[in-house]
Scaffold this motif. Structure first.
Motif, PDB file in Angstrom:
ATOM      1  N   PHE A  51     -18.424 -60.248  61.399  1.00 18.95           N
ATOM      2  CA  PHE A  51     -18.264 -59.076  62.240  1.00 18.95           C
ATOM      3  C   PHE A  51     -19.602 -58.589  62.805  1.00 18.95           C
ATOM      4  CE2 PHE A  51     -14.420 -57.806  59.426  1.00 18.95           C
ATOM      5  CZ  PHE A  51     -13.611 -58.692  60.133  1.00 18.95           C
ATOM      6  N   ILE A  52     -20.689 -59.116  62.292  1.00 19.03           N
ATOM      7  CA  ILE A  52     -22.012 -58.618  62.648  1.00 19.03           C
ATOM      8  C   ILE A  52     -22.966 -59.799  62.809  1.00 19.03           C
ATOM      9  CG2 ILE A  52     -22.597 -58.281  60.213  1.00 19.03           C
ATOM     10  CD1 ILE A  52     -24.279 -55.853  61.082  1.00 19.03           C
ATOM     11  N   SER A  53     -23.852 -59.714  63.794  1.00 16.26           N
ATOM     12  CA  SER A  53     -24.776 -60.817  64.047  1.00 16.26           C
ATOM     13  C   SER A  53     -25.865 -60.869  62.978  1.00 16.26           C
ATOM     14  CB  SER A  53     -25.424 -60.661  65.419  1.00 16.26           C
ATOM     15  OG  SER A  53     -26.358 -59.593  65.405  1.00 16.26           O
ATOM     16  N   GLU A  54     -26.516 -62.015  62.912  1.00 12.23           N
ATOM     17  CA  GLU A  54     -27.589 -62.185  61.930  1.00 12.23           C
ATOM     18  C   GLU A  54     -28.736 -61.220  62.211  1.00 12.23           C
ATOM     19  OE1 GLU A  54     -30.411 -65.751  60.032  1.00 12.23           O
ATOM     20  OE2 GLU A  54     -29.093 -66.157  61.745  1.00 12.23           O
ATOM     21  N   LYS A  55     -29.034 -61.031  63.504  1.00  9.26           N
ATOM     22  CA  LYS A  55     -30.124 -60.111  63.851  1.00  9.26           C
ATOM     23  C   LYS A  55     -29.829 -58.700  63.358  1.00  9.26           C
ATOM     24  CE  LYS A  55     -30.523 -58.058  67.857  1.00  9.26           C
ATOM     25  NZ  LYS A  55     -30.698 -57.763  69.296  1.00  9.26           N
ATOM     26  N   ASN A  59     -29.938 -58.448  59.506  1.00 11.56           N
ATOM     27  CA  ASN A  59     -31.285 -58.451  58.934  1.00 11.56           C
ATOM     28  C   ASN A  59     -31.996 -57.120  59.149  1.00 11.56           C
ATOM     29  OD1 ASN A  59     -31.065 -61.075  57.980  1.00 11.56           O
ATOM     30  ND2 ASN A  59     -31.930 -61.979  59.840  1.00 11.56           N
ATOM     31  N   VAL A  60     -31.841 -56.537  60.343  1.00 10.89           N
ATOM     32  CA  VAL A  60     -32.500 -55.257  60.643  1.00 10.89           C
ATOM     33  C   VAL A  60     -31.940 -54.152  59.755  1.00 10.89           C
ATOM     34  CG1 VAL A  60     -32.782 -53.457  62.393  1.00 10.89           C
ATOM     35  CG2 VAL A  60     -33.128 -55.853  63.011  1.00 10.89           C
ATOM     36  N   LEU A  61     -30.620 -54.036  59.693  1.00 10.10           N
ATOM     37  CA  LEU A  61     -30.003 -52.973  58.903  1.00 10.10           C
ATOM     38  C   LEU A  61     -30.281 -53.149  57.407  1.00 10.10           C
ATOM     39  CD1 LEU A  61     -26.615 -52.678  60.815  1.00 10.10           C
ATOM     40  CD2 LEU A  61     -28.493 -51.014  60.813  1.00 10.10           C
ATOM     41  N   GLN A  62     -30.287 -54.380  56.932  1.00 12.23           N
ATOM     42  CA  GLN A  62     -30.591 -54.636  55.526  1.00 12.23           C
ATOM     43  C   GLN A  62     -32.034 -54.244  55.199  1.00 12.23           C
ATOM     44  OE1 GLN A  62     -30.989 -58.748  53.978  1.00 12.23           O
ATOM     45  NE2 GLN A  62     -29.338 -58.203  52.549  1.00 12.23           N
ATOM     46  N   ALA A  63     -32.981 -54.604  56.104  1.00  9.67           N
ATOM     47  CA  ALA A  63     -34.385 -54.258  55.883  1.00  9.67           C
ATOM     48  C   ALA A  63     -34.586 -52.749  55.866  1.00  9.67           C
ATOM     49  CB  ALA A  63     -35.247 -54.909  56.961  1.00  9.67           C
TER      50      ALA A  63
END
Length: 865
Positions: A844-848, A851-855
């Motif tokens: 449902f969500i792109s890798e980019k 990664n940003v939200l996780q960081a």
């Protein structure tokens, strides 16, 4: 918009079969070879649906003359067409441009991955210019929806729909040229039918400059009429003799084939059908060129009574074919064209003088007729002072210091023979430099600091032919065709398009815009760099390494362009695009050049006609610009002079003047464009003096979601090489580029604290010392919620419920953060991460975005401990 081309074939005779020889009239004077018919062509404006069809037409031998203009439903171009070609147009999906049945453009039949709820609109160029008292806005913009959205330009209280521009099935951008009846707007807005919009500031296109022709005492306007190559080269020899202290003549090593043809005669008219004689038609060609004796040869076809075999006799230059009779009826001839051709070619004396061939696709089974002694002809009409020998092309070299220490400019004109204005542009620039050298300070400065090479006509053979024989000749005069296309009726279809004969992006590499068909007007030759005219240009580049700038002058249409110049239509794969540095430098030079052009009569070459030629014109495989830029690092321009002029009374743009405009128009064209060439010399002078590296910097634009948009500023065009991982930047590091064609430098979106380190290298290779800047972002739960919204709008989150659940978590987190409830915030953020992982695993969500939200989540968890 039909226009009959009066001058094209006004001197051509209609085909006339030589009357049969009567018995016993051998003492009659030989009759001249009949002039085989060349069908009268008509100059019409046609609408071609795309570049792929344009290329097909060129390969089929359609003469696409000039005046190319991109329109929403294809490409408009002037074409010189026979009646048969006009009839064939509908089969290619081509129509006359002013056809009242012309339909609105059809959308490409393709599937979009998904129709976005909203699109993203990126504005490229926004240019304001005035001409003849009228203001115009030229605007280009792109939408991520491509043809799935309608874009509209807005300024003040006015608006205008933008045109969709697609080439070879590939979306390029939307654009519009809007007439503005009022003051210059400072900003414009582009809206999309999908609900998005974007705004940009307006920039002036062209600017007031000190025009060379306006300086007191400055001499200009030296030509009083069109000049053929013999006159042009005589003039540069005179100039060199008059100014030996600052000039020399450089003879280029590869001689042309020459203004010469083998002499020919055709027997039969080659027509098909019940009353035609296609299969009984043949032709003969002399071994020697016409002026070397070919024009002195005669061929007679004479009945031979009671002979069952055709024979040949030769007396000096007189060839007589003795035709066999019918065995059953000696009063009838029995010799077929095939037998006559064999008899001539089998005779050892005749074959030393001529070669005989069947006509085109005829099979030679037809019975030939008697012909009186017919004198072969090369059909060339130039007076005796026009040499028939191989031509030595020369470059006039101008400069106080011609030792390679100064930057050099090469100006080349008339690759295409029928473009009569172009050599005068080159010659005028030389005349101005030398006439004003001792009296004009700026001119003296140029000559003292620039090394200049000028080739006034790079196609002297073809140009002589266009002056005296066929004024629509485009190519050189070298015939590479086989016998099936070498009859005298094809004589205006021979030659190589010199601007398709180079080695980079050639038709022989699979690129479009050139032809391997020897009768096509874009014939690329039998191989790369096969022609001496092309070899000479390469020789100059190889032997004078100080040549840094090049201009090839063509007509007509009013474009100024550079690389890429060609592409493979399937997928629209272009030759290498210049880096952003060179693209910026080209635009910078173009604006200066065209500002000086504007000074004579307020002519404006529009921004839409500037850029890579494959983007603003069409694909031209194997062109000279690609050769010099890609192989020799030379900044290489192409120029189509003679653009549209605004008529303030009729409130419309007037069509270009054509290849050979009336002298009143041609006189203005060569002078205004020569001013642009003078500016090129000034740019070369500036290049030589500039020894300081560029000064660059970072522009930070903080966003509502806490991220930072980064762009680079620079004092002059330079390649910026940067790193974000702490490593030392080198020229192999990532390079700051434009995200797409005709766009400014990319915007680098920074989501976490990052240190940028970079160097820059300008067009002369001067490197700037390493620079560095730390970019800090603002991370919070509230900003993360805005990030989720932006990712959803950009298509990085494709599931509505997933986006909603993430936003709800972040709303609660924002409240805990605001109230300082760190423990609750810490716990809730861990729940957010579990939810984020789930959405990522379900695609449902792109890798980019993941990664940003996780960081950001990890950063806040660490902060809240």
């Amino acid at each position: 918009m039909k226009r009959t081309l009066v001058t094209l074939l006004s001197m051509i005779l209609l085909f006339s079969i030589v009357t049969h020889a009567l018995a016993g009239n051998n003492n009659d004077e030989p009759k001249p070879a009949a002039v085989p018919a060349l069908e009268v062509g008509e100059l019409v404006r046609i609408l071609v649906p795309g570049s792929d069809v344009l290329d097909t037409l060129q390969n089929k031998g359609f003469d696409l003359a000039g005046g190319v203009k991109r329109v929403p439903d294809g490409i408009e171009v002037d074409a010189l067409l026979t009646k048969e070609q006009l009839k064939a147009l509908p089969g290619y999906g081509v129509m006359i441009a002013d056809n009242p049945k012309r339909e609105s453009p059809q959308k490409a039949q393709r599937l979009l991955a998904a129709k976005p709820a909203k699109d993203k609109v990126t504005i490229g160029r926004v240019d304001w210019f005035t001409t003849k008292g009228q203001g115009f806005l030229s605007v280009e913009a792109k939408t991520t929806a491509e043809d799935g959205a309608v874009l509209t330009l807005h300024w003040g209280d006015k608006s205008q729909k933008m045109e969709l521009y697609r080439d070879s099935g590939v979306y390029m951008y939307h654009r519009v040229l809007a007439k503005v009846d009022g003051p210059r707007p400072d900003t414009i807005k582009v809206t999309s039918s999908l609900g998005t919009e974007s705004s940009a500031g307006v920039k002036d296109w062209l600017y007031p400059s000190e025009a060379d022709i306006d300086r007191p005492g400055y001499k200009s306007g030296f030509a009083d009429g069109y000049q053929n190559p013999t006159q042009l080269y005589k003039r540069i020899e005179q100039l060199a003799a008059e100014h030996p202290e600052v000039t020399e003549i450089i003879e280029l090593p590869n001689q042309t084939n020459g203004y010469r043809r083998h002499s020919q005669a055709q027997f039969g008219n080659g027509t098909s059908g019940a009353s035609g004689d296609l299969n009984s038609t043949f032709y003969v060609s002399s071994k020697k060129y016409g002026h070397e004796g070919g024009n002195d040869i005669t061929v007679a076809l004479k009945r031979q009574s009671n002979a069952d075999k055709t024979s040949v006799s030769v007396n000096g230059n007189e060839i007589t074919v003795h035709l066999a009779s019918d065995k059953n009826d000696p009063s009838k001839l029995a010799a077929t064209a095939k037998e006559v051709v064999a008899a001539i070619n089998d005779n050892p004396v005749a074959i030393s003088l001529v070669t005989a061939n069947l006509y085109r696709n005829g099979n030679g089974s037809g019975i030939v007729k008697e012909f009186a002694a017919t004198k072969l002809s090369d059909f060339l009409k130039a007076p005796g002072e026009i040499s028939r020998e191989p031509y030595t092309i020369k470059a006039l070299r101008i400069g106080k210091q011609r030792d390679g220490s100064k930057p050099a400019v090469l100006i080349q004109a008339q690759d295409h023979a029928r473009e009569w204005v172009t050599p005068l542009v080159a010659l005028e620039s030389a005349e101005r430099l030398l006439a004003n050298y001792k009296t004009d300070e700026k001119t003296k400065e140029i000559v003292d600091n620039v090394d200049i090479f000028i080739i006034p006509s790079n196609n002297p053979d073809g140009a002589h032919y266009t002056f005296f024989d066929s004024n629509m000749q485009r190519r050189n005069m070298t015939n590479h065709c086989g016998p099936e296309n070498a009859d005298p009726g094809r004589r205006n279809n021979w030659g190589v398009d010199l601007n398709r004969n180079y080695s980079v992006g050639s038709v022989y590499d699979g690129y479009d815009g050139g032809s391997t068909v020897c009768t096509s007007d874009t014939y690329a030759g039998p191989g790369k760099l096969s022609e001496p005219e092309a070899k000479n240009v390469v020789w100059l580049a190889e032997n004078y390494s100080n040549i840094k700038f090049f201009m090839t002058v063509h007509s007509y249409g009013g474009q100024l362009f550079w690389q890429p110049g060609s592409y493979k239509a399937n997928g629209r794969i272009t030759t290498p695009r210049p880096p952003l540095r060179d693209e910026q430098y080209y635009w910078q030079m173009a604006e200066k050049i065209l500002s000086n052009v504007k000074s004579l009569r307020d002519s404006v070459v529009q921004p839409a006609n500037i850029g890579g030629s494959s983007d603003v014109l069409y694909s031209s495989a194997g062109n000279v610009r690609e050769e010099l830029y890609n192989n020799y690092g030379i900044y290489a321009f192409g120029w189509e002079v003679g653009g549209e002029q605004w008529d303030p009374n009729a409130q419309r743009w007037l069509a270009p003047g054509g290849f050979q405009p009336t002298w009143a128009e041609g006189n203005l064209q060569y002078q205004e464009y020569a001013s642009g060439v003078i500016t090129m010399f000034e740019l070369a002078m500036e290049y030589g003096r500039d020894n300081e590296p560029a000064t660059t910097g970072i522009i930070q634009n903080k966003q509502p979601d806490g991220s930072v948009n980064i762009t680079f500023s620079q004092s002059k065009p330079a390649s910026i090489h940067y790193t974000t991982d702490g490593s030392t930047p080198t020229v192999d590091s990532p390079t700051y580029e434009a995200p797409n064609i005709r766009e400014p430098g990319e915007t680098i979106k920074v989501y976490e604290n990052t240190t940028f380190r970079w160097i820059s290298v300008d067009v002369k290779g001067k490197a700037e010392k390493e620079q560095n800047v730390e970019v800090k972002v603002e991370i919070s739960a509230a900003n993360m919620k805005k990030l989720v919204e932006n990712f959803q709008n950009d298509g990085d989150i494709t599931n509505y419920d997933a986006a909603k659940s993430l936003s709800m978590h972040l709303s609660a987190l924002s409240l805990y953060e605001e109230k300082g409830l760190r423990e609750k915030a810490h716990k809730h953020m861990n729940g957010f991460k579990v939810l984020l992982d789930n959405h990522y695993s379900n695609n449902f969500i792109s890798e980019k975005a993941f990664n940003v939200l996780q960081a950001h989540a990890d950063y806040l968890i660490n902060q809240w401990k």
